[in-house]
Structures are given as C-alpha cells and as structure tokens.
Scaffold this motif. Sequence first.
Motif, PDB file in Angstrom:
ATOM      1  N   SER A  13       3.778  38.794 -16.782  1.00  0.00           N
ATOM      2  CA  SER A  13       5.169  38.525 -17.131  1.00  0.00           C
ATOM      3  C   SER A  13       5.780  37.530 -16.175  1.00  0.00           C
ATOM      4  CB  SER A  13       5.935  39.840 -17.074  1.00  0.00           C
ATOM      5  OG  SER A  13       7.308  39.590 -17.013  1.00  0.00           O
ATOM      6  N   ALA A  14       6.700  36.731 -16.692  1.00  0.00           N
ATOM      7  CA  ALA A  14       7.342  35.740 -15.826  1.00  0.00           C
ATOM      8  C   ALA A  14       8.234  36.400 -14.796  1.00  0.00           C
ATOM      9  CB  ALA A  14       8.156  34.775 -16.683  1.00  0.00           C
ATOM     10  N   ASN A  15       8.519  37.684 -14.965  1.00  0.00           N
ATOM     11  CA  ASN A  15       9.309  38.403 -13.970  1.00  0.00           C
ATOM     12  C   ASN A  15       8.610  38.394 -12.630  1.00  0.00           C
ATOM     13  OD1 ASN A  15      10.907  39.047 -16.032  1.00  0.00           O
ATOM     14  ND2 ASN A  15      10.682  41.238 -15.927  1.00  0.00           N
ATOM     15  N   ALA A  16       7.285  38.350 -12.665  1.00  0.00           N
ATOM     16  CA  ALA A  16       6.521  38.474 -11.425  1.00  0.00           C
ATOM     17  C   ALA A  16       6.669  37.222 -10.565  1.00  0.00           C
ATOM     18  CB  ALA A  16       5.063  38.723 -11.751  1.00  0.00           C
ATOM     19  N   THR A  17       6.287  36.101 -11.078  1.00  0.00           N
ATOM     20  CA  THR A  17       6.543  34.824 -10.376  1.00  0.00           C
ATOM     21  C   THR A  17       6.885  33.791 -11.425  1.00  0.00           C
ATOM     22  OG1 THR A  17       4.163  34.953 -10.111  1.00  0.00           O
ATOM     23  CG2 THR A  17       5.423  34.437  -8.151  1.00  0.00           C
ATOM     24  N   PRO A  18       7.745  32.841 -11.103  1.00  0.00           N
ATOM     25  CA  PRO A  18       8.098  31.835 -12.101  1.00  0.00           C
ATOM     26  C   PRO A  18       6.894  31.025 -12.562  1.00  0.00           C
ATOM     27  CG  PRO A  18       9.575  31.727 -10.240  1.00  0.00           C
ATOM     28  CD  PRO A  18       8.526  32.697  -9.870  1.00  0.00           C
ATOM     29  N   GLN A  56      13.375  32.832 -20.772  1.00  0.00           N
ATOM     30  CA  GLN A  56      12.151  33.159 -21.494  1.00  0.00           C
ATOM     31  C   GLN A  56      12.253  34.589 -21.998  1.00  0.00           C
ATOM     32  OE1 GLN A  56       7.982  32.083 -20.424  1.00  0.00           O
ATOM     33  NE2 GLN A  56       7.863  34.292 -20.208  1.00  0.00           N
ATOM     34  N   PHE A 113       4.328  32.121 -13.730  1.00  0.00           N
ATOM     35  CA  PHE A 113       3.715  32.741 -14.894  1.00  0.00           C
ATOM     36  C   PHE A 113       4.452  32.409 -16.181  1.00  0.00           C
ATOM     37  CE2 PHE A 113       0.765  34.376 -12.373  1.00  0.00           C
ATOM     38  CZ  PHE A 113       0.834  35.686 -11.919  1.00  0.00           C
ATOM     39  N   GLU A 114       5.449  31.542 -16.100  1.00  0.00           N
ATOM     40  CA  GLU A 114       6.208  31.273 -17.305  1.00  0.00           C
ATOM     41  C   GLU A 114       5.348  30.555 -18.335  1.00  0.00           C
ATOM     42  OE1 GLU A 114       9.687  29.063 -16.518  1.00  0.00           O
ATOM     43  OE2 GLU A 114      10.217  28.911 -18.635  1.00  0.00           O
ATOM     44  N   GLU A 170      12.062  40.813 -20.599  1.00  0.00           N
ATOM     45  CA  GLU A 170      10.830  41.445 -21.068  1.00  0.00           C
ATOM     46  C   GLU A 170      11.219  42.703 -21.838  1.00  0.00           C
ATOM     47  OE1 GLU A 170       7.729  40.185 -19.703  1.00  0.00           O
ATOM     48  OE2 GLU A 170       6.787  41.359 -21.300  1.00  0.00           O
ATOM     49  N   GLU A 183       5.421  42.731 -11.352  1.00  0.00           N
ATOM     50  CA  GLU A 183       5.751  42.163 -10.054  1.00  0.00           C
ATOM     51  C   GLU A 183       4.473  42.053  -9.252  1.00  0.00           C
ATOM     52  OE1 GLU A 183       8.729  44.361  -7.992  1.00  0.00           O
ATOM     53  OE2 GLU A 183       9.315  42.656  -6.777  1.00  0.00           O
ATOM     54  N   CYS A 184       4.315  40.938  -8.527  1.00  0.00           N
ATOM     55  CA  CYS A 184       3.077  40.725  -7.777  1.00  0.00           C
ATOM     56  C   CYS A 184       3.303  40.946  -6.303  1.00  0.00           C
ATOM     57  CB  CYS A 184       2.613  39.277  -7.954  1.00  0.00           C
ATOM     58  SG  CYS A 184       1.909  39.010  -9.525  1.00  0.00           S
TER      59      CYS A 184
END
Lengths: 260, 282, 241
Positions: free
Chosen positions: B76-81, C69, B83-84, C120, B133-134
């Motif tokens: 998910s892009a929430n983890a790091t940008p 996104q 990953f968008e 998400e 989240e990473c």
Amino acid sequence: MSVDIRIAGARESTKQLDSEEISSLVTPGDVITTDTGFMRGHGTYMEDDQLKASVAGVVERVNKLICVKPLKTRYNGEVGDVVIGRILEVGQRRWKVDTHSKLDSVLMLSSVNLPGGELILLELLLLLDNVTQAEVQSVFADGSLSLHTRSLKYGKLGQGVVVHLSPSLIKRRKTHFHSLPCGASIILGNNGYIWICPTGNEMEDKTGGYEQNLEPVQRADREVISRLRNCVLALAEHKMMLYDTSVLYTYEASLKFPNI
Amino acid sequence: MYFVCFFLKDNCREDGRGCEDYRHMEIETNVVSNTSGSARVRLANTDILVGVKAELGAPAPEKPDKGRLEFFVDCSANATPEFEGRGGEELATEISGMLNRAYDCPACLDLQKLCVIPNQQCWVLYIDILLLECGGNLFDAASIAVKAALYNTKIPTVTVSRDEGIMELEISDDPYDVQKIEVKLAPCIVTLSKIGHSHVVDASQKEESCCLARLMMGVTQNGTITALKKEGSGSLDPTSVEDMIEVGTGKRVGEALNKSLTTALEEEERQGTKSKTLGFLR
Amino acid sequence: MAGLELLSDQGFRIDGRRVHELRKIQCRLGVFSQADGSAYIEQGNTKVLAAIRGSKQKTLHDKVLVNCQYSMATFSTGERKRRPRGDRKSQEMTMHLRQTFDAAILTNLYPRSQIDIFVEVLQSDGGNYCASVNAATLALIDAGIPLKDYVCACSASFVNDSPIVDINYLEESSGKPEIIVATLPKSEQIVFLEMNSRLHEDNLSKVVDTAVKGCKDVYQILDTAVRDHVSQVATVHGWEN
C-alpha cells in the motif's frame, strides 16, 4: 534470545486519563474572533472579516498576534533555532540538508566554519548521510531554511544515534546541548531530531568538528545510549514533552528493569 | 554506520537487543469480516494485514487431489510514497515468491483436506497480504501474519452428492459448520542479515540499510527448513552460511518463533468472544 | 427484489435503521507513526484507512499539488477483487477525491511542494467515497495541514417516496437512485455532488437536503472525535489555556 508475541487485545488502553477542559481548543473552520484588530499568525485564515482556524489545536494569543498551534506538524523554522540534519545532496557551493520540514534546508559553503580557514573540496567535509548540527540563519519566503555552522559548537557529529520525533515535543529553550550524568550527552534539535552520543567524544572536539572520531565506543557507554534511546522513544510514544530532566527521570526509572 | 557495526561485536544493538532477539510483536485475528480468515501483525513499526478467502476452483493439473494456495501481496502507498501506483511491485513479487516456496513443501499443510472432487473441484485459498507500514523485516512479519490468518480461517463444509452421474455440491450456510486448517507445521520465515561480521535477526530499518546480504529461510516448528534464499549485493562466506542455518541461529530462532506464535494464537482463541476485536481502533 | 424490502411499512430499513439514521461511526486519528498524518474510520461495516505524506517535489510555483491514490484491498469486497487499483472505478474515485480536497486545502500556503493522500479501503459495504473523504479529512487534520473547513460526505437515496440517508451496499446495488454529496459543513457549501440512476426532479431538492443534513451529522461526530483527541494530547503535553 527471546521472541515476544502478544495478543493485541491484551494491551491496556492508555486512554484513561481524564482530560481537562481546554477552552481554547479549535478545529478547522471554527471562528476565533470577529474583531479585526488582530494580526493573524500560523494556523489561521481570514474570510469575510472573520478570523477562522485552519488547523486543530490550541489558540495562542500574544498581544495582537493570534495563532493556532497544531499538535503535529512539520518543522517550521525560526531564526536562531538549533537543528540536527542529515545531508541529502552535495551541490556546487552548498549542501542540501533534511531537517523534517516542508522543504529541504540549505547549508551554504560561506556559512560553514572551515578548519584552518582553507577552502577544501566540499566532498571531503560533509558526505551524504552525515549528520550535522547547525543553527537557522534565515528563512526564505517559501518557508525553506538557510543554515549556518559558524560557531565552534556546531559541525559534523561523529558517533552516536539519531532519534526521529515530532518537533512539537521539543520546547524552545536556551540550551539544547545537555551532558547527562550517566555518561552520555544529548542534543535536542528543535526540528525533532535528537542526537545521543557518549560524552567522551564531545569534550575533545573543539576544532569545529570535521574530523571523525572512529575509536570503538565502550560497551557500557553503548548500553547507556541504547537505554536513553528507548526512553526517548517511550516518551514520544506517550506524547510527553522532552526536556533533559524528563529524559533523565525516565532513564533513572528504567534502571530498575535490567532488560531494556 | 560504523557505530552499528561496533555495537554488534558485543551482542548489543542500537535499541539494546541481542543479535537473536525479535522486537515486540502484536497479533490480532478476525479483523476483516468479509473474509474466511484474517489477521493483523504489528512488529514495531511494521504493520501487515492478511485476508484469506476460500473459493471453489479447479485444482492444479499436476496435483489433482489437493487444494491450492495463491499468494498475492499488495504494497500500500500508505507505507512509503515509493509504493504509489506500480512502485511496490518488485517487492511484492519477492515476498509472494518467497512465501510460495516456503509453503510448497508437502509436509506443511494438509492440502488433501481441501480437495472436494478429485480432478474437478477443490478449495482454493486466496491469501492476500497488505503492507500498511514498513519498519524493517517485512518477510518475517508477513509470514507470521499468513500463519495467523490461516489459523483463523474457517472453510464451510461441502457435501457431495451424486445424482444420476452428475455431482452436486452443497456448501453449508451454517456459520458453525466449518472446518479449520491444521497449521501446526506451517513455516515462518526467518531473515538473517549480515552487518559487518555478525548476523542479526529481525533487522530494523536502519540496520537493513547498512546490511550487505540477507539469508531468508522458512522454518517450521520442529526445525525443518522448507525454503532458503540469499539476497543482497554482498557475498556470504560458505562457513557463515552453514553457521547461520545449522549451528544455530536460523533453526533455533525459527522454532522459538513458531512456538510463541502458536501459544499466542491458542490463547486468543481461548478468550473467544470475550475479547473485543479492536482492529485499528486501538 | 424478491424477498428483501428496502423500506418496510413500519419505516425500518434492511439493517434496522430508520430513514434518517446514519450508520455507527467510529474513528481514530494518528494510527501510523511514519506518515505525517493518518486516520481510520469505520462507518457501519465499511472500514477505511487514510495516510498523508508531504513530499518536496518542485512542481507548481505558487501553490501545492494535491495527489491522491484510492485503492481497495483485494479482500475488501464480497467477491475477491483481482487488482487493488488501476481499474477505471478506482481512477475515477482518485480524481473525485483530488477535486474535493483541492477545494478544501489552503493551497497557497505550501508552494513548491506536494501533499499525497493515500486511501486504503479495508472492508467495503457501501459508501466507499463518503468514508474515504471522511477518513482523509481526519488524516489531514492529524497532519496539521491547514484546511478551510472539515469536508464531510454522505450519501442518500429515494425509496417508496421517502429519502433515506447513508446507504449501504445492498441498498446501493438495488438500482434505486443514489446521490453522494460532500460539503464544507460550516459554510454549507457543496464541494462534490454526484447522482446515479433516475430521479424525478421534484424529489431532487428533498434528497439533496437529506444528504446535506447527513453531512452535518457526520461533522458533529468527527468534530467530537477531533476535539477529544486534541484535548487528550494537549493535556499530556502540558499546554495550559
């Protein structure tokens, strides 16, 4: 060797604190005042002769200036703040530094204290990913900061640990450099980055600090540093403000538990 | 970086852990209700959510009497940008590949139980992993979450009846008429990172950025190794590889990890309906 | 639809709510530590996570670039989704979200930088857009990004001559008209309006009014949650009045 797995439901909720009624609490869109005699600061905007809040936080009124202080925000630099940053980019006559603010900060070659006064290649002084301590010289119009390291106190930081936190947890005070009695020193940067290192190193470096001290650090010192780091993170997790005293008390309390 | 290396010589890492210590972990199952089983794992900053959906489908042609597992990883892009969009696909393929390999061993899961009609229908378990989240050590956390989700999975019972040569399937609607999967021997991935001259388990993000090479292995509760993979641009000495696997670290840590996980899962099940599922509301 | 009546004679909907009742909303700010701001919201059975990051790319000179996104977890819907994002529906949602927040963020305060909004959907039971907007608003407030006002979204439909508010998945897929509205509650301005299916124009204002009222109710709930969160943290910080 330990593997510690717990069920999420077993963790106690930390929300049992009774929060006091804070009367100056505002949320975006709230009208602060309709009196036009005030100047507007951070966190507010004008609409139809009304001063409204644009962030959620506490209203601060200093004479004629009204601003709203939000809980969590990127670092907004002010002249004279001490910051700790990591070098992102080496340029022609300047370095780009990451200080957890909205835009990258700039450290000009002319603002750097050079050992012996000679002009050396930029690359030798500060490399990518080195950590420096600097002071904010000025703020540009778009909000980016210009840093300088003109005093002997500032410069490259050698062996130690950086801890990333939110800038709102650090209050502005006169000294940011604290030497703790447990054998380590701690530098609280205004931008939310904290530097923890053994005291021994710092005492020798009075040259403006561009040589790196690569001697291996004693094990006992290292344990102290790890413990301090965990204390700082624990305080941050519970959103408590960081002072040298608060860190020290937490450290002393944690000594009761041998395993960090 | 030097600081970190010197630390490790004395078995003391940046946050005070030993070389074989895991960071504090939290698991919770049954978080998403649309699925047959789900779990959420928090390993310090790393947050992973896994959902398992069981559907009927055709079995693999070379294994006609067994069910199938399909892994899908979504960063998910929430983890790091970074990953968008399609940024996280490389990492996703790596993780799903590693999990596929680890679970490929026939001794891990009894896939025969998932067979409904040999050669025609079987249960296909779609295991979807969502990286939220990473915070370092993604492979280990993902495998733990997968095992927890499989433990939580409930597959409805199917009755097969033969009606004049045509097979009829009836899927039970009863929410309590379900079978669970035996995951005792399911593997967990243990990642050993080489930093300087020593190797550590459960590297944090900072440690990962200064590690030269990593060795990932899938280990079950009784010490069997189901998969092995070396990653990274540095090279590993053959003796140190042996060291990592045989003598100790890998196997020992893997066994301990599996045991703790099973204990925690059983404890959670015992609490049953008394514990509230809080999910992200905590 | 055989069997299930969307609105019974006594005025109860499929899930037992009355026509003007919203689903239960629970939310939390500051779920993740690495993002600048994050929030989680549960509207009935729909669960959405939002995270905000500020990045420093030089794009527009005088104002900030808002980048969104929208992605759904593959296990979020009843039928498993093949791809989490990239399909047309997600791209449309992304565009809608971006338009909505472009209107609400005070963009001229952040020149030369970019704000990323990542949404998400963990579980989908109708009202995806509304929950996403509400979650993103909370996340923006958590990140300390200046907003003109909250942005609250709500959906409404029209069944058996009465407007119903906050529709769930079953009600959405029944083919009745669906209106989605996002407003700035204090100034009562509408930032986003979308309608599906067919609706007689005489009924339009009634349904839109119902949706706007729904947004106001959502605003009350979100505001209470934000105030609670701020007062708790401020107390721990030790900020006096």
